[in-house]
Design a protein around this motif. Structure first.
Motif: not given
Length: 366
Positions: A91-95, A129-134, A136-143, A226-231
């Motif tokens: 998800i890009p920052p603009k979204v 949650p805000p932590s996930a948004v942070k 994604l804002e730096i193009n980092q897949p979610l843990n 794709t959007r959240l960076g899962l495997n």
């Protein structure tokens, strides 16, 4: 005019309420003896009542999130083709910047996608949650160790927004986060009712209908990946009413995609409308019979079932299902004594089910 717009609803209230007030105030002046006058007064009262019923129906629909638009109500479904987004990346920052913020800080992202496998075009909501948004804002897949990724399914008829407007999923998520330190809930909320007022029961029925099962399973998982960076992480599932049936069925039918399911006030066999051809009902009863599907499982699937004694259909169907042997399921059944088939009963039952589900699947995810 949009079915859910304030202008439309207000207009019908003015036509109905204003007409009723006007005819009451003017009754003495418009009353005349004779058949013609009687017919005119009767028609006036009839139209006023129609306008009032429409106003009440539109207001109730908006508050409960049943239908998105007129085309949705009358069966054709909303045309989302012009609103489709490219979801080939995180998800890009603009979204994220355009996301709606809930009172507790959660972000609500609305997107319209075209399913890779079904070809269905419809909407998906993300509750982040805000932590996930942070991240994604730096193009980092979610843990995956930090989050409980869950697909939430509505009943029929309903819109995805029901989970937020009526069931208060953002508040449920906050409670889940408190009860599960180190793990935050992420909601993926697709449109279940992809063909207007046609009840597909989350199944692939035939070429005549849109492929609901493919959309809800493969397409939503592909979107989340794709959007959240899962495997290879599996999603949890939770549903209410018809969504309860869908959650249980999809978890059992697609153990490669889902870690388990929470079924709130659900049932456990297809419940197509009686107006559907009998041959279709018979075919779906065979294709989606959970017994044979469970026998194919090679791992134990956790399923949380909740039923209320006051909810006659769901309670009867749940007891029927529980009376059978389920060696490949780990079932946790929660029964409440009072409450019928409504949101007020369901709301407080969802979080305990989610906490139990992820306590069962956490070891495999870690």
């Amino acid at each position: 005019m949009s079915m859910t717009s304030t202008v439309t609803i207000t207009l019908f209230w003015i036509l109905g309420g204003g007409g009723l007030l006007g005819i009451l105030l003017m009754w003495g002046k418009i009353y005349r003896r004779g058949l013609k006058n009687l017919i005119m007064r009767t028609l006036a009262l009839l139209f006023i009542n129609i306008f009032l019923l429409i106003a009440i129906g539109l207001s109730f629909n908006k508050s409960q999130g049943f239908y998105a638009d007129w085309s949705d109500l009358f069966g054709s479904g909303v045309n989302y083709e012009s609103k489709i987004v490219n979801y080939s990346e995180l998800i890009p920052p603009k979204v994220l910047k355009s996301a709606v913020r809930a009172k507790n800080g959660y972000y609500i992202v609305h997107e319209v996608i075209k399913g890779k496998y079904s070809g269905v075009s419809n909407k998906v909501l993300l509750l982040l949650p805000p932590s996930a948004v942070k991240s994604l804002e730096i193009n980092q897949p979610l843990n995956p160790k930090k989050y409980a990724f869950t697909e939430f399914l509505t009943g029929f008829p309903a819109e995805p927004e029901m989970w937020l407007k009526i069931l208060n999923l953002h508040e449920i998520a906050q409670t889940f986060n408190v009860n599960n330190p180190g793990r935050e809930l992420i909601g993926i909320i697709p449109q279940v009712n992809i063909q207007g007022n046609v009840d597909l029961e989350c199944m692939n029925i035939s070429k005549k209908y849109l492929s609901a099962e493919t959309w809800l399973a493969q397409d939503v998982k592909h979107y989340a990946t794709t959007r959240l960076g899962l495997n290879d992480e599996k999603l949890g599932l939770a549903g209410v009413s018809t969504g309860g049936w869908c959650a249980a069925m999809l978890a059992i039918k697609h153990p490669d995609l889902y870690s388990g399911a929470v079924s709130i006030a659900g049932y456990y066999r297809p419940a197509l409308p009686r107006t559907d051809p009998q041959e279709i009902q018979d075919a779906m009863n065979i294709k989606y019979d959970l017994g044979p599907l469970e026998e194919r499982l090679t791992e134990t699937i956790p399923i949380y079932l909740m039923a209320s004694k006051g909810d006659k259909y769901s309670f009867r169907e749940t007891q029927r299902y529980l009376s059978k042997s389920h060696p490949h399921l780990a079932i946790n059944y929660h029964e409440i004594q009072h409450g019928a088939h409504n949101f007020h009963v369901w709301r407080n039952q969802i979080e305990p089910g989610l906490s139990w589900l992820f306590s069962q699947s956490r070891s495999s995810i870690n």
